[in-house]
Scaffold this active site. Sequence first.
Site, PDB file in Angstrom:
ATOM      1  CE  LYS A 167      45.316 -51.784  32.696  1.00 29.63           C
ATOM      2  NZ  LYS A 167      45.049 -53.095  33.283  1.00 29.63           N
ATOM      3  CB  ALA A 190      36.735 -54.099  36.479  1.00 28.78           C
ATOM      4  CG  LEU A 227      38.260 -53.123  32.546  1.00 30.78           C
ATOM      5  CD1 LEU A 227      36.737 -52.943  32.542  1.00 30.78           C
ATOM      6  CD2 LEU A 227      38.736 -53.633  31.193  1.00 30.78           C
ATOM      7  CG  ASP A 283      47.738 -49.797  35.544  1.00 28.46           C
ATOM      8  OD1 ASP A 283      48.838 -50.329  35.354  1.00 28.46           O
ATOM      9  OD2 ASP A 283      46.724 -50.401  35.950  1.00 28.46           O
TER      10      ASP A 283
HETATM   11  O1  C5P Z   1      50.474 -48.461  41.470  1.00 30.47           O
HETATM   12  P1  C5P Z   1      49.123 -48.796  41.975  1.00 30.47           P
HETATM   13  O2  C5P Z   1      48.648 -47.872  43.059  1.00 30.47           O
HETATM   14  O3  C5P Z   1      48.106 -48.947  40.884  1.00 30.47           O
HETATM   15  O4  C5P Z   1      49.264 -50.234  42.631  1.00 30.47           O
HETATM   16  C1  C5P Z   1      48.313 -50.770  43.518  1.00 30.47           C
HETATM   17  C2  C5P Z   1      48.956 -51.916  44.279  1.00 30.47           C
HETATM   18  O5  C5P Z   1      49.197 -53.025  43.399  1.00 30.47           O
HETATM   19  C3  C5P Z   1      50.301 -51.599  44.871  1.00 30.47           C
HETATM   20  O6  C5P Z   1      50.183 -51.046  46.156  1.00 30.47           O
HETATM   21  C4  C5P Z   1      50.984 -52.964  44.922  1.00 30.47           C
HETATM   22  O7  C5P Z   1      50.546 -53.687  46.048  1.00 30.47           O
HETATM   23  C5  C5P Z   1      50.431 -53.662  43.692  1.00 30.47           C
HETATM   24  N1  C5P Z   1      51.329 -53.541  42.530  1.00 30.47           N
HETATM   25  C6  C5P Z   1      52.487 -54.309  42.500  1.00 30.47           C
HETATM   26  N2  C5P Z   1      53.329 -54.214  41.430  1.00 30.47           N
HETATM   27  C7  C5P Z   1      53.044 -53.409  40.392  1.00 30.47           C
HETATM   28  C8  C5P Z   1      51.867 -52.633  40.395  1.00 30.47           C
HETATM   29  C9  C5P Z   1      51.025 -52.725  41.484  1.00 30.47           C
HETATM   30  O8  C5P Z   1      52.772 -55.069  43.436  1.00 30.47           O
HETATM   31  N3  C5P Z   1      53.879 -53.344  39.353  1.00 30.47           N
END
Ligand code: C5P
Length: 294
Positions: free
Chosen positions: A17, A104, A106, A143
Site C-alpha cells: 500500500k 519501507a 509499504l 495497517d
Molecule cells: O500498529 P503497528 O504495530 O504497525 O505500529 C508500530 C508502531 O508504530 C507502534 O508501536 C507505535 O509506536 C507506532 N504507531 C503509532 N501510531 C499509529 C500507528 C503506529 O504511534 N497510529
Amino acid sequence: MLMRHSTLAVRIWTPAKVNLFLEVLGRRPDGYHELATLMMAVSLYDTLELTEETSQATALRCNHPSLSTGPDNLIWRAVELMRRESGRSDGVSIRLWKRIPMAAGLAGGSSDAAATLAGLNRLWRLGWDRDKLIRLGAELGSDVSFFFAAPAAWCTGRGEQVEPLRLSRALDLVLITPPVGLSTAEVFRGVTVPNPPRSGAALRQAAVEGDVSELGRQLHNRLQPAAEQLCPAVASLLARLAGLGPAGQLMTGSGSTVFALCRTPGEALRLARALNSARDELGGARVFVVRSCH
Ligand code: C5P
C-alpha cells in the site's frame, strides 16, 4: 488480494500500500497516534502459499534470507490468532515469496498477515465475514485491517478503522525504496503533532474524482520531516523526483519509500527510465513502476 484455492492449499497475491495523505491528529494514552490517512493498494505483491499439514505444527519458509521465519513474524502471529479464535489446532505450512521491500512504509508485513487471516479463513472453511477479519487484523497491527477494505480506504483511529473508497480511475506511480529502512515507532517518536491538523477533504475528493493534478497538489504526509531527519535519502530522492516534473511526490507511511504520482502510464515509464539511467546517483535505491489495484 487475489486467491487461488484447491482442497489442501491456498495461494494468495497480496499487495503493498501507499499513503496519499497522512495526518497525525494527536497522541493517545496507549502510546499510539490518532491518524487520518488515505491508503491505496498498488501492484507490487508478496505471494503466500498456505498448505494444510497433518501435524499440528506451523512451518514458515521464505525466499528472503534476512526475514525471521520464527514466532516473531507477523504471519506466525496471525496463525496463532486464527487458532485461538477458531479453536482449531490444525498445522499449516506457509511459503512466502517476498517482493515488497521491508521497513519501507509499504505495509508488506501487514499485508502478509492479512493474507494469512484470509487464507486460513478459506482453508479451514470458517466462513468469517469481512468485519470479523478487519477486527482480527487490528489485533495484529494498525495497517492490517486496510487490506480487507482495499483497493482504497480512508483510515482513522490507529489506522485500523477503515472506510472503503471507490477511486474513479487507476493511478500510476513510481516508487523509490532506499536501501535503508525506517522503524515506524522511531519515526512516530520524532513527529510534531500539528495544531490545527490539516484537513484531508480536498485530497479525498480529488482521489474519488480522479483529478490527478489536484491530487498531486494535495499530497501530504506529516511523518515526512521526522523520517527525513533519520534518513536523509528520503529528502534527496524526493527532490530528484520533483525535478522530473510528476503531478506530485511524497513519502509513503513512515518511509523510507518515496513515490511520484504520474499523470499517465507513459509518464511513469519515462520517470523510471530517467531514474535508471542515472543509477549511480540513486545510492542503491530500488525503482518500481506500479499502478493502483482495482
Ligand atoms: O500498529 P503497528 O504495530 O504497525 O505500529 C508500530 C508502531 O508504530 C507502534 O508501536 C507505535 O509506536 C507506532 N504507531 C503509532 N501510531 C499509529 C500507528 C503506529 O504511534 N497510529
